[in-house]
Enzyme design. Sequence first.
Site, short mmCIF file in Angstrom:
data_model
loop_
_atom_site.label_atom_id
_atom_site.label_comp_id
_atom_site.label_asym_id
_atom_site.label_seq_id
_atom_site.Cartn_x
_atom_site.Cartn_y
_atom_site.Cartn_z
N GLY A 1 0.93 -1.65 -0.08
CA GLY A 1 -0.05 -0.18 -0.38
C GLY A 1 0.35 0.97 0.23
O GLY A 1 2.37 1.06 0.16
N GLY B 1 0.13 -4.87 0.79
CA GLY B 1 -1.17 -4.49 0.23
C GLY B 1 -0.91 -5.26 -1.72
O GLY B 1 -1.91 -5.72 -1.74
N GLU C 1 5.44 -5.46 6.82
CA GLU C 1 5.02 -4.63 8.37
C GLU C 1 5.46 -4.17 9.38
O GLU C 1 5.94 -3.15 10.24
CB GLU C 1 3.30 -4.96 8.22
CG GLU C 1 2.42 -4.63 6.51
CD GLU C 1 2.39 -5.91 5.53
OE1 GLU C 1 2.43 -6.98 6.05
OE2 GLU C 1 1.91 -6.03 5.00
N ASP D 1 -1.45 -7.15 7.17
CA ASP D 1 -2.89 -6.44 7.04
C ASP D 1 -3.32 -7.16 5.55
O ASP D 1 -3.29 -8.59 5.54
CB ASP D 1 -3.11 -5.31 7.41
CG ASP D 1 -2.39 -4.03 6.31
OD1 ASP D 1 -1.22 -4.55 5.69
OD2 ASP D 1 -3.12 -3.09 5.53
#
Length: 351
Positions: A65, A118, A141, A149
């Site tokens: 992301g 992401g 992350e 996530d």
Amino acid sequence: MTTDVLLERRGPLGLVTLNRPKALNALDLGMIRALHPALEAWAKEPEVKAVVIRGAGGRAFCAGGDVRAVAASLGSPVPEGQEPLSRAFFREEYRLNQLIHHYPKPYVALVDGICMGGGLGLSVHGSHRVVTERLVLAMPETAIGLFPDVGGGWFLPRFPGEAGTWLGLTGARCNAAEAMWLGFGTQHVTHDRLEVVVDALAAADWSAGPARDVATRVLEGFTTEPGPAPLKEHRDVINRCFAKDSVEEILAALGAEGTPWAEEMRATLGRMSPSSLKLTLRQLRRCRGLPYDEVVDVEYRLSQHTTALPDFREGIRAVLVDKDNRPRWNPPTLAEVREADVEACFAPVRP
Ligand code: QUE
């Protein structure tokens, strides 16, 4: 309309090309807002039999992301009537992942090159993940003060044994053979065949059976052996050490192994955000066995709390802005991370 996502029809295919090659196709809010309605429209369009998604530029499928933009936005005031990027970005990214997870047609990700964070959200939830010899797969992350996530709480516990716990905590990178062994990859195809694969999917007889089986049959026609998976040699150690329910116990178990690989993993964990490590282990244990849509709710809460903590901005600074790779975590040690502060990250937030 953004040109960072190219959307085209190729006969019976909806074809998506993530087109931000200079940023390794990192997913930003504009791209999410272009993708979501296109995928929804193709889901309803009877002539579209399958969706194919790939990355432009030859280096990455999607590096994650656009967390750099989220971090940058945290300092600036939010205009009247708008919502903070940190809220819109994660909510809409996770909703896009949910749409892919429940997609009613074959969704074929051509995962060639870097796929992190992401990028897994755009691939792992679909029906088919074609991986190539260029694959570099990771959930990194904890290195930037976040947590794995985009459904990590759902898919990491589904990897063999404790491999998902290991991946989520250490941010370890996997090659194509390892990704096949994990179950992330559904087919291994060499990079140079990908254009032909798209052509073959476009030329397939989609009336020959259930669309999912048609896609599988076409892809199976191109598969090759992915080569060695060094990870397999470490699976017993991973299963022994990463089965523990505290990060301290995992570090102690790795220390007791007394092998160079276990020491390397201990050193890697020592560089990650202590808060992220504790939060991630709790996320993975708590989400194990939960339905996917409930995992998304948990992760949205975590995203809102963690992006407000100091380690997120510091992690982005150290890894993506200054690139000194010397983050000064706060708190700096596992012992100083209070359990109550970890638990507070699971508290409800505004939708
Ligand atoms: C951990 C992460 C990310 C990361 C590095 C980490 C991540 C991400 C990027 C990234 C990489 C290249 C880009 C970009 C972002 O790096 O999520 O814009 O050009 O998106 O250690 O989670």
